[in-house]
Design a protein around this motif. Structure first.
Motif, mmCIF file in Angstrom:
data_model
loop_
_atom_site.group_PDB
_atom_site.id
_atom_site.type_symbol
_atom_site.label_atom_id
_atom_site.label_comp_id
_atom_site.label_asym_id
_atom_site.label_seq_id
_atom_site.Cartn_x
_atom_site.Cartn_y
_atom_site.Cartn_z
ATOM 1 N N SER A 144 -3.602 10.983 3.113
ATOM 2 C CA SER A 144 -4.194 9.774 2.514
ATOM 3 C C SER A 144 -3.829 8.524 3.320
ATOM 4 C CB SER A 144 -3.712 9.606 1.068
ATOM 5 O OG SER A 144 -2.313 9.442 1.007
ATOM 6 N N ILE A 145 -3.623 8.703 4.622
ATOM 7 C CA ILE A 145 -3.298 7.563 5.477
ATOM 8 C C ILE A 145 -4.521 6.664 5.609
ATOM 9 C CG2 ILE A 145 -2.557 6.826 7.768
ATOM 10 C CD1 ILE A 145 -0.391 8.189 6.130
ATOM 11 N N GLN A 146 -4.295 5.390 5.369
ATOM 12 C CA GLN A 146 -5.389 4.410 5.439
ATOM 13 C C GLN A 146 -5.285 3.625 6.742
ATOM 14 O OE1 GLN A 146 -5.520 2.017 1.809
ATOM 15 N NE2 GLN A 146 -4.399 3.631 0.730
ATOM 16 N N LEU B 211 -2.747 4.803 11.414
ATOM 17 C CA LEU B 211 -2.520 3.501 10.775
ATOM 18 C C LEU B 211 -3.168 2.356 11.542
ATOM 19 C CD1 LEU B 211 1.254 3.809 9.764
ATOM 20 C CD2 LEU B 211 -0.706 3.668 8.210
ATOM 21 N N ILE C 68 0.849 -1.197 0.000
ATOM 22 C CA ILE C 68 0.000 0.000 0.000
ATOM 23 C C ILE C 68 0.879 1.239 0.000
ATOM 24 C CG2 ILE C 68 -1.806 1.275 1.216
ATOM 25 C CD1 ILE C 68 -2.628 -1.295 2.552
ATOM 26 N N ARG C 69 0.559 2.180 -0.872
ATOM 27 C CA ARG C 69 1.237 3.486 -0.884
ATOM 28 C C ARG C 69 0.284 4.531 -0.309
ATOM 29 N NH1 ARG C 69 5.850 4.633 -3.814
ATOM 30 N NH2 ARG C 69 6.761 2.840 -4.916
ATOM 31 N N MET C 70 0.830 5.394 0.522
ATOM 32 C CA MET C 70 0.020 6.464 1.096
ATOM 33 C C MET C 70 0.915 7.633 1.472
ATOM 34 S SD MET C 70 -0.918 4.633 4.777
ATOM 35 C CE MET C 70 -1.461 3.077 4.080
ATOM 36 N N GLY C 71 0.319 8.738 1.822
ATOM 37 C CA GLY C 71 1.081 9.914 2.198
ATOM 38 C C GLY C 71 0.261 10.826 3.083
ATOM 39 N N LEU D 187 5.287 5.030 2.626
ATOM 40 C CA LEU D 187 4.905 6.418 2.853
ATOM 41 C C LEU D 187 5.643 7.306 1.852
ATOM 42 C CD1 LEU D 187 5.070 6.594 6.766
ATOM 43 C CD2 LEU D 187 3.030 6.354 5.340
ATOM 44 N N GLU D 188 4.897 8.112 1.126
ATOM 45 C CA GLU D 188 5.522 9.035 0.183
ATOM 46 C C GLU D 188 6.304 10.082 0.972
ATOM 47 O OE1 GLU D 188 4.423 12.188 -3.401
ATOM 48 O OE2 GLU D 188 2.830 11.278 -2.201
ATOM 49 N N ILE E 2 3.883 -1.103 3.812
ATOM 50 C CA ILE E 2 3.334 0.244 3.731
ATOM 51 C C ILE E 2 4.416 1.215 3.277
ATOM 52 C CG2 ILE E 2 2.281 2.146 5.025
ATOM 53 C CD1 ILE E 2 1.154 -0.010 6.941
ATOM 54 N N SER F 257 -5.785 0.587 9.036
ATOM 55 C CA SER F 257 -5.921 -0.850 8.821
ATOM 56 C C SER F 257 -7.139 -1.381 9.561
ATOM 57 C CB SER F 257 -4.667 -1.575 9.315
ATOM 58 O OG SER F 257 -4.853 -2.975 9.288
#
Length: 313
Positions: free
Chosen positions: A10-12, A115, A4-7, A93-94, A91, A14
């Motif tokens: 846009s933190i997803q 997270l 998963i990519r996020m920044g 993180l950008e 995971i 879990s």
């Protein structure tokens, strides 16, 4: 394994609590593997999902405005290694200057807590937040998730680190780099056409490697190693250098002579593994002298035996 990519923004979260380790993990060496092992163990103990949190692009490149930094591994290679170690979620993180500017408190509240962490595993020297102001002590002050700190992992009385491995590789010490990585160092790329000097002049056909990324390159010289192609692992005599005797080139070349192998590999993707340095690159007085040395190098490569306990590839 889920990737998963996020920044920022846009933190997803879990759906299942995570037991995660955090870091950049270039090389995913034996020190990093202790973090991974602790994250997986905590996940089993607390019925969580194991995860690894990392950054892309390289934080150092972003902070210093650098391009094309050499690394021990690509992100894809790290992901593959992480999956083999048992990580369930990767995971990414950008990493931006905006992320780098977050205070430790903001990084905690905007990145880590959302997270859904149960446990965060980090090294004893982990820092986070603007200018690295956050550390393991500040992490432990929050009460949302558990923090497990892994002590320094040493080899021969010195910390195992990506920097130490890079130094060993640049000096041609592939035996040491393997002991620190837990596996032989490798380069990945595709086979491209050369000018056939190895085949037509020297009698040593080689697979010329076009690297898939910017890797840390071993010191110029001849190495005993192996090549993985078409699912097969073949002993290989690997040369890194400028071919000063018969085919001088300004750019550094990486080429391998595969032992007892005569198939066409042009256009195929291969991986070269480095076991041990045989000798430095030398400019010989004649092609005949070079051929004599190459025959000796090939015999040494053919007779090379992996020491007991060394990692498989």
């Amino acid at each position: 394994m889920e990737v998963i990519r996020m920044g920022i923004g846009s933190i997803q979260s879990s759906p299942v609590p995570l037991s995660a380790c955090i870091g950049y993990f270039d090389g995913l060496h034996l020190g990093h593997q202790q973090l991974v092992a602790n994250a997986i163990a905590a996940a089993k103990d607390h019925h969580c999902q194991s995860a690894l949190i990392t950054f892309d692009p390289d934080p150092w490149a972003v902070l210093k405005d650098l391009q094309d930094i050499d690394h021990l591994t690509t992100m894809a290679e790290r992901i593959e290694l992480g999956a083999k170690l048992g990580i369930e979620k990767w995971i990414i993180l950008e990493f931006t200057k905006e992320l780098a500017a977050l205070t430790p408190e903001a990084f905690l509240n905007q990145i880590l807590i959302p997270l859904n962490l149960h446990t965060l595993v980090c090294g004893f020297d982990y820092h986070y937040g603007c200018r690295g102001q956050g550390n393991v002590d500040t992490l432990k002050k929050q009460s949302v998730f558990d923090v497990k700190v892994v002590a320094e992992v040493d080899y021969a009385g010195e910390k195992i680190s990506s920097t130490r491995i890079e130094k060993a590789i640049s000096e041609g010490d592939m035996v040491l780099s393997e002991k620190l990585l837990g596996r032989p160092y490798s380069l990945h790329g595709s086979v491209v056409r050369g000018n056939h000097v190895g085949t037509n002049v020297l009698g040593f056909p080689t697979a010329n490697l076009a690297l898939s990324d910017h890797y840390v390159i071993p010191k110029r010289g001849v190495y005993v190693g192996a090549c993985r192609c078409n699912g097969e692992l073949i002993k290989a005599m690997i040369n890194i250098g400028h071919n000063p005797t018969c085919n001088h080139r300004d750019e550094l070349s990486v080429e391998a002579h595969l032992i007892d192998f005569n198939q066409d590999l042009y256009g195929q993707t291969i991986t070269l593994y480095f076991y041990e340095k045989l000798r430095d690159e030398v400019k010989f007085a004649s092609a005949d002298e070079l051929i004599a040395q190459l025959n000796a190098d090939r015999l040494n490569t053919k007779n090379y035996q992996r020491k007991e306990g060394m990692a498989c590839v």
